[in-house]
Structure formats: C-alpha cells, structure tokens
Design an enzyme around this catalytic site. Sequence first.
Site, PDB file in Angstrom:
ATOM      1  N   HIS A  72       0.833  -1.269  -0.125  1.00  0.00           N
ATOM      2  CA  HIS A  72      -0.022   0.116  -0.059  1.00  0.00           C
ATOM      3  C   HIS A  72       0.739   1.441  -0.033  1.00  0.00           C
ATOM      4  O   HIS A  72       1.912   1.372   0.905  1.00  0.00           O
ATOM      5  CB  HIS A  72      -0.835   0.139   1.071  1.00  0.00           C
ATOM      6  CG  HIS A  72      -2.295  -0.734   1.086  1.00  0.00           C
ATOM      7  ND1 HIS A  72      -3.385  -0.736   1.748  1.00  0.00           N
ATOM      8  CD2 HIS A  72      -2.466  -1.915   0.227  1.00  0.00           C
ATOM      9  CE1 HIS A  72      -4.317  -1.685   1.519  1.00  0.00           C
ATOM     10  NE2 HIS A  72      -3.507  -2.367   0.471  1.00  0.00           N
ATOM     11  N   TYR A 200      -9.033   5.244   8.433  1.00  0.00           N
ATOM     12  CA  TYR A 200      -9.024   5.248   9.940  1.00  0.00           C
ATOM     13  C   TYR A 200     -10.270   6.461  10.108  1.00  0.00           C
ATOM     14  O   TYR A 200      -9.978   7.495   9.561  1.00  0.00           O
ATOM     15  CB  TYR A 200      -7.773   5.842  10.479  1.00  0.00           C
ATOM     16  CG  TYR A 200      -6.766   4.958  10.469  1.00  0.00           C
ATOM     17  CD1 TYR A 200      -6.069   4.579   9.477  1.00  0.00           C
ATOM     18  CD2 TYR A 200      -6.441   4.121  11.782  1.00  0.00           C
ATOM     19  CE1 TYR A 200      -4.940   3.439   9.577  1.00  0.00           C
ATOM     20  CE2 TYR A 200      -5.411   2.930  11.959  1.00  0.00           C
ATOM     21  CZ  TYR A 200      -4.679   2.782  10.801  1.00  0.00           C
ATOM     22  OH  TYR A 200      -3.776   1.728  10.761  1.00  0.00           O
ATOM     23  N   PRO A 292      -3.675  -0.636  19.119  1.00  0.00           N
ATOM     24  CA  PRO A 292      -3.731  -1.108  17.836  1.00  0.00           C
ATOM     25  C   PRO A 292      -3.576   0.095  16.825  1.00  0.00           C
ATOM     26  O   PRO A 292      -3.310  -0.081  15.459  1.00  0.00           O
ATOM     27  CB  PRO A 292      -4.393  -1.945  17.380  1.00  0.00           C
ATOM     28  CG  PRO A 292      -5.731  -1.705  18.406  1.00  0.00           C
ATOM     29  CD  PRO A 292      -4.995  -1.129  19.735  1.00  0.00           C
ATOM     30  N   LYS A 296       1.457  -0.732  15.200  1.00  0.00           N
ATOM     31  CA  LYS A 296       2.821  -0.854  15.611  1.00  0.00           C
ATOM     32  C   LYS A 296       3.311  -2.223  16.302  1.00  0.00           C
ATOM     33  O   LYS A 296       4.374  -2.704  16.304  1.00  0.00           O
ATOM     34  CB  LYS A 296       3.128   0.184  16.215  1.00  0.00           C
ATOM     35  CG  LYS A 296       3.359   1.443  15.562  1.00  0.00           C
ATOM     36  CD  LYS A 296       4.437   1.480  14.535  1.00  0.00           C
ATOM     37  CE  LYS A 296       4.532   2.373  13.564  1.00  0.00           C
ATOM     38  NZ  LYS A 296       4.053   1.879  12.217  1.00  0.00           N
ATOM     39  N   TYR A 383       4.038   6.006  10.526  1.00  0.00           N
ATOM     40  CA  TYR A 383       3.420   4.953   9.990  1.00  0.00           C
ATOM     41  C   TYR A 383       4.131   4.017   9.118  1.00  0.00           C
ATOM     42  O   TYR A 383       3.736   2.607   9.393  1.00  0.00           O
ATOM     43  CB  TYR A 383       2.063   5.552   9.184  1.00  0.00           C
ATOM     44  CG  TYR A 383       0.958   4.553   9.004  1.00  0.00           C
ATOM     45  CD1 TYR A 383       0.021   4.347   9.932  1.00  0.00           C
ATOM     46  CD2 TYR A 383       1.019   3.544   7.893  1.00  0.00           C
ATOM     47  CE1 TYR A 383      -1.061   3.542   9.898  1.00  0.00           C
ATOM     48  CE2 TYR A 383       0.067   2.862   7.765  1.00  0.00           C
ATOM     49  CZ  TYR A 383      -0.925   2.578   8.929  1.00  0.00           C
ATOM     50  OH  TYR A 383      -1.982   1.636   8.690  1.00  0.00           O
TER      51      TYR A 383
HETATM   52  P1  RFL Z   1       1.873 -12.878  20.914  1.00  0.00           P
HETATM   53  O1  RFL Z   1       1.592 -12.950  19.559  1.00  0.00           O
HETATM   54  O2  RFL Z   1       0.938 -12.874  22.072  1.00  0.00           O
HETATM   55  O3  RFL Z   1       2.680 -14.414  21.225  1.00  0.00           O
HETATM   56  C1  RFL Z   1       2.796 -15.063  22.587  1.00  0.00           C
HETATM   57  C2  RFL Z   1       2.925 -16.419  22.561  1.00  0.00           C
HETATM   58  O4  RFL Z   1       3.176 -16.823  23.758  1.00  0.00           O
HETATM   59  C3  RFL Z   1       2.393 -18.087  24.227  1.00  0.00           C
HETATM   60  N1  RFL Z   1       2.617 -18.137  25.636  1.00  0.00           N
HETATM   61  C4  RFL Z   1       3.106 -18.964  26.517  1.00  0.00           C
HETATM   62  N2  RFL Z   1       3.987 -19.995  25.849  1.00  0.00           N
HETATM   63  C5  RFL Z   1       4.606 -20.762  26.795  1.00  0.00           C
HETATM   64  N3  RFL Z   1       4.421 -20.607  28.173  1.00  0.00           N
HETATM   65  C6  RFL Z   1       3.907 -19.692  28.860  1.00  0.00           C
HETATM   66  N4  RFL Z   1       3.596 -19.347  29.946  1.00  0.00           N
HETATM   67  C7  RFL Z   1       3.194 -18.730  27.919  1.00  0.00           C
HETATM   68  N5  RFL Z   1       2.459 -17.734  27.679  1.00  0.00           N
HETATM   69  C8  RFL Z   1       2.030 -17.290  26.728  1.00  0.00           C
HETATM   70  C9  RFL Z   1       1.196 -17.649  23.894  1.00  0.00           C
HETATM   71  O5  RFL Z   1      -0.041 -18.555  23.570  1.00  0.00           O
HETATM   72  C10 RFL Z   1       1.389 -16.839  22.317  1.00  0.00           C
HETATM   73  O6  RFL Z   1       1.249 -17.974  21.246  1.00  0.00           O
HETATM   74  O7  RFL Z   1       3.056 -11.943  21.084  1.00  0.00           O
HETATM   75  P2  RFL Z   1       4.159 -11.500  20.067  1.00  0.00           P
HETATM   76  O8  RFL Z   1       4.867 -12.779  19.499  1.00  0.00           O
HETATM   77  O9  RFL Z   1       5.162 -10.694  20.858  1.00  0.00           O
HETATM   78  O10 RFL Z   1       3.739 -11.081  18.976  1.00  0.00           O
HETATM   79  C11 RFL Z   1       2.951  -9.564  18.971  1.00  0.00           C
HETATM   80  C12 RFL Z   1       1.734  -9.515  18.288  1.00  0.00           C
HETATM   81  O11 RFL Z   1       1.115 -10.544  18.493  1.00  0.00           O
HETATM   82  C13 RFL Z   1       1.102  -8.095  18.600  1.00  0.00           C
HETATM   83  O12 RFL Z   1       2.063  -7.137  19.138  1.00  0.00           O
HETATM   84  C14 RFL Z   1       0.042  -7.713  17.518  1.00  0.00           C
HETATM   85  O13 RFL Z   1      -0.808  -8.523  17.176  1.00  0.00           O
HETATM   86  C15 RFL Z   1      -0.716  -6.328  17.684  1.00  0.00           C
HETATM   87  N6  RFL Z   1      -1.419  -5.840  16.777  1.00  0.00           N
HETATM   88  C16 RFL Z   1      -1.043  -5.318  15.661  1.00  0.00           C
HETATM   89  N7  RFL Z   1       0.373  -5.184  15.464  1.00  0.00           N
HETATM   90  C17 RFL Z   1       0.976  -4.558  14.264  1.00  0.00           C
HETATM   91  O14 RFL Z   1       1.934  -4.343  14.214  1.00  0.00           O
HETATM   92  N8  RFL Z   1       0.017  -4.259  13.274  1.00  0.00           N
HETATM   93  C18 RFL Z   1      -1.485  -4.272  13.299  1.00  0.00           C
HETATM   94  O15 RFL Z   1      -2.070  -3.869  12.286  1.00  0.00           O
HETATM   95  C19 RFL Z   1      -1.947  -4.903  14.658  1.00  0.00           C
HETATM   96  N9  RFL Z   1      -3.143  -5.097  14.823  1.00  0.00           N
HETATM   97  C20 RFL Z   1      -2.893  -5.842  16.878  1.00  0.00           C
HETATM   98  C21 RFL Z   1      -3.717  -5.492  15.899  1.00  0.00           C
HETATM   99  C22 RFL Z   1      -3.276  -6.655  18.071  1.00  0.00           C
HETATM  100  C23 RFL Z   1      -4.792  -6.870  18.274  1.00  0.00           C
HETATM  101  N10 RFL Z   1      -5.118  -7.382  19.483  1.00  0.00           N
HETATM  102  C24 RFL Z   1      -6.091  -8.433  19.551  1.00  0.00           C
HETATM  103  C25 RFL Z   1      -4.222  -7.370  20.831  1.00  0.00           C
HETATM  104  C26 RFL Z   1      -5.190  -5.705  15.990  1.00  0.00           C
HETATM  105  C27 RFL Z   1      -5.406  -6.308  17.281  1.00  0.00           C
HETATM  106  C28 RFL Z   1      -7.145  -6.296  17.249  1.00  0.00           C
HETATM  107  C1  PHB Z   2      -5.723  -4.883  11.021  1.00  0.00           C
HETATM  108  O1  PHB Z   2      -6.024  -5.019   9.766  1.00  0.00           O
HETATM  109  O2  PHB Z   2      -6.164  -5.833  11.843  1.00  0.00           O
HETATM  110  C2  PHB Z   2      -5.239  -3.384  11.505  1.00  0.00           C
HETATM  111  C3  PHB Z   2      -4.971  -2.446  10.538  1.00  0.00           C
HETATM  112  C4  PHB Z   2      -4.553  -1.485  10.990  1.00  0.00           C
HETATM  113  C5  PHB Z   2      -4.180  -1.249  12.515  1.00  0.00           C
HETATM  114  C6  PHB Z   2      -4.751  -2.035  13.298  1.00  0.00           C
HETATM  115  C7  PHB Z   2      -5.294  -3.354  12.928  1.00  0.00           C
HETATM  116  O3  PHB Z   2      -3.876   0.151  12.924  1.00  0.00           O
END
Ligand code: RFL
Ligand code: PHB
Length: 391
Positions: A72, A200, A292, A296, A383
């Site tokens: 994008h 957004y 989110p 980041k 961004y």
């Molecule tokens: P994770 O993905 O939480 O993975 C951690 C893993 O550790 C396991 N775990 C254990 N394993 C062994 N022993 C234990 N005691 C344990 N406790 C936990 C868990 O089961 C899991 O599998 O962390 P990691 O790898 O650091 O990754 C981080 C990302 O997942 C997170 O920052 C992003 O998803 C955040 N996020 C977004 N980030 C972006 O860069 N761009 C986005 O567009 C974006 N959108 C989002 C998001 C997060 C969201 N939610 C639901 C929090 C949108 C949403 C809605």
């Molecule tokens: C997503 O596609 O889940 C998403 C995209 C941008 C954001 C957060 C989540 O800032």
Amino acid sequence: MKTQVAIVGAGPSGLLLGQLLAKSGIANIVIEQRSGDYVLGRIRAGVLEQTTVDLLREAGVASRMDAEGLPHDGVELCFGGQRHRIDLHGLTGKQVMVYGQTEVTRDLMAARTAAGLPTVYEADEVAVHGFDSAHPSVTYLKDGVRHEVQADFIAGCDGFHGVCRASVPAGAITQHEKVYPFGWLGVLADVPPVSDELIYVHHDRGFALCSQRSKVRSRYYVQCSLDDKVEHWSDDAFWNELRARLPADTAANLVTGPSIEKSIAPLRSFVAEPLRFGRLMLVGDAGHIVPPTGAKGLNLAASDVGYLWQALQGFYAGRAGEIDHYSQRALARIWKAERFSWWMTSLMHRFPENGTFGHKMQIAEMEYLFSSRAAMTALAENYVGLPLVST
Ligand code: RFL
Ligand code: PHB
C-alpha cells in the site's frame, strides 16, 4: 536437553527469532503453551512495515507474502465526514505491506517444521529458572511428563500475559502503563474491502477502521465500550454501527456478509524496563504493548527480534558485550512507537471525559495535519516505520 537459546512462546516473535537464529547456526527450541491451531486462530495484526518485511525475507519465509501480500502506498484518515489521503510513498519513499499476522505465523510454522527445528506445543506449567546465572533453564510438563531445557539464554517471547516477565523480581523491573477507557470490536468477513487503502475514521459515535486481509477478505473495527460483550453484537448491529460512522458515499459501497471472527480487544500502552535480566530477554508483547491504532505491535515485536538476533550473533562470534546493548537499542525504538500509537489513538477516538475542549483540540490538530506537508510527513514516517538504528 541442552540448547543455545530456549524460546518461550510461538507467536510471531518467538517463531521469527527461532528461524533467524537457525539461519545463523544458533540452536534453539520453541516452547508454547497452546496448540498450533489455537495460535493460528487469533486474528490480530494486518499491516507490516518495510523493516518487518525485510526481516521475514532474511528469515527465508517471505515467498507467499511477496506473492499474495498487498503493498500500500497510502492510508486515509476521515474526519468530519471528509476522507483525506496521506501519500505514504510520496512523502517517505516507502510503502507498507498488508499481510495478516495469521499468515505470517502460518509461514513461520511451516518453515520451522520443514527445517525440523524442535518445537513443543501444549506445554503446561512452563517455568524459567536461573537466568541470573550463566546456566538458565526452562521446565515444562508435556503429557504429564516433566522436561528440562538447559540453555545459554532464554528469550521471553510469551506475550503480555506470559510467564517470563512475571518471573522477574519486582525490584528489578519498572513498568509504565496507560489503559484507555474503551476497546475495539473487530469483525473479519469474506467480503471485498470498501476501499483499496485503509481508512481510519474519527466520528462523534466513536472511532472506526476499515482494514483488509486481501481483495476478498476485510477486517473492520469500531470503538466500543469496555463492558461491551461480543455476544451483544449481532452481525447486523455491527454493520449498522460501522455504516453510521462512515461518510454516506463510503457507507453506500460497504459490502457486508457473515462474520468469520468477532472479538473485542482492550486498548493499552505498556512498557517494561529494562528488557534484559541476566540471561533472560523480553521480546515483543512480553515487554511492551501499544494500542493498535498505529499498527505497530507486530512490527515492534519484529524489530526487537532484529536487535536480539544481532546481539546473539555477536555473542556467539566472541563479542559478549553485544548482549548488553539489546535492551537500550530496542527501547529507543519502542518508546517512539509508543508515542506515535498513543498520539494516533488520542487523535482518532472519542473521549467524552475530555469534554468540548478535548474535542476542539482534536479538530484543530486534524485541520493542521491536513494543511501541513510537514505534519503529514511526520505521520507518514512513523506509519511506515522508523529505521532500525544501532547505537
Ligand atoms: P503473542 O502473539 O501474544 O505470542 C505470545 C505467545 O506466547 C504464548 N505463551 C506462552 N507460551 C509458553 N508458556 C507460557 N507461560 C506462555 N504464555 C503465553 C502465547 O500462547 C502466544 O502464542 O506475542 P508476540 O509474538 O510478541 O507478537 C506480538 C503481536 O501478536 C502483537 O503485537 C500484534 O498482534 C498487535 N497488533 C497489531 N500489530 C501490528 O503491528 N499491526 C497491526 O495492524 C496490529 N493490529 C494487533 C492488531 C493486536 C490486536 N489484538 C487483538 C491485541 C489488532 C488487534 C485487534
Ligand atoms: C488490522 O488489519 O487488523 C489492523 C490494521 C491497522 C491497524 C490495526 C489493525 O492500525
């Protein structure tokens, strides 16, 4: 068993670190408490920065992303019913890649399996020991049998609720936190996105985001109250609320369909300092959380992995001091992403408790933003992602 690096958690940070270490000949094991299917069932990030894309390429797991991901060049912000485009590529020379976290994780899992690297899923009672000594270890139960992994280092890639940060003595860690008074209700649906680029939306009813996973799969969010429950939101109620927050011509183009996932996420800013405690390093969500709004979280997890990979390569090449820089290097980038995510969250959401003054500040800031190339460039630079710097 013995290994060089014991990685706790098979989210994107744990799996990417494992892949990069293996490429450098550094032995590692990944220990995850959930099943692989459960990890893949969590719908999260959708936007990758160039630095994340580069690391995935370096790890050798980018072929599907390069074929199916959507580069994008811009992003839209909607305010007062008007859509404004931020020309990311024109302002910074960079793009972002739309490719879901689920797919990144799937590709990393497949590569790990293909390389025959040791991975334990459904590990119970995972515990970390002795990280203040040169001989740390991780113990866990698998099918009721206790196992011990002796390692040189433990990488705490176990997310916000994991065991690694919780195992650090309280006096050794400082935690900074801001909890926001709302959440995001997200819906995933197999319908074409309402627009080519992400939108957004700031609206008096609350924030909304139109995102996507592909040309045929959309991801939408609306700001919701913290005591909302997913069960209270039918698909129709969600689509009606989203439509009400979009400009009329955009709402008219919205294609709706049955949701294939629906969830509520609270919004939080959080940083733990430092990120290294002897032979234990915190990586990704284990050490920090961003709301989110700036996309980041996953990208910061990837840049932590980049810094830690560099430090561990240095250590095993005889430069033991490299490990000392991990925390400081990673935190310098983390705080800048925290600032940007907090700023975008403050600008785009409805904060009734800030009164009319707070609302007027948001309007003034938006009007300034859209009238100033410098302000748009600042947004665009953040961004698309700030560069990884070695200090
Ligand atoms: P994770 O993905 O939480 O993975 C951690 C893993 O550790 C396991 N775990 C254990 N394993 C062994 N022993 C234990 N005691 C344990 N406790 C936990 C868990 O089961 C899991 O599998 O962390 P990691 O790898 O650091 O990754 C981080 C990302 O997942 C997170 O920052 C992003 O998803 C955040 N996020 C977004 N980030 C972006 O860069 N761009 C986005 O567009 C974006 N959108 C989002 C998001 C997060 C969201 N939610 C639901 C929090 C949108 C949403 C809605
Ligand atoms: C997503 O596609 O889940 C998403 C995209 C941008 C954001 C957060 C989540 O800032």
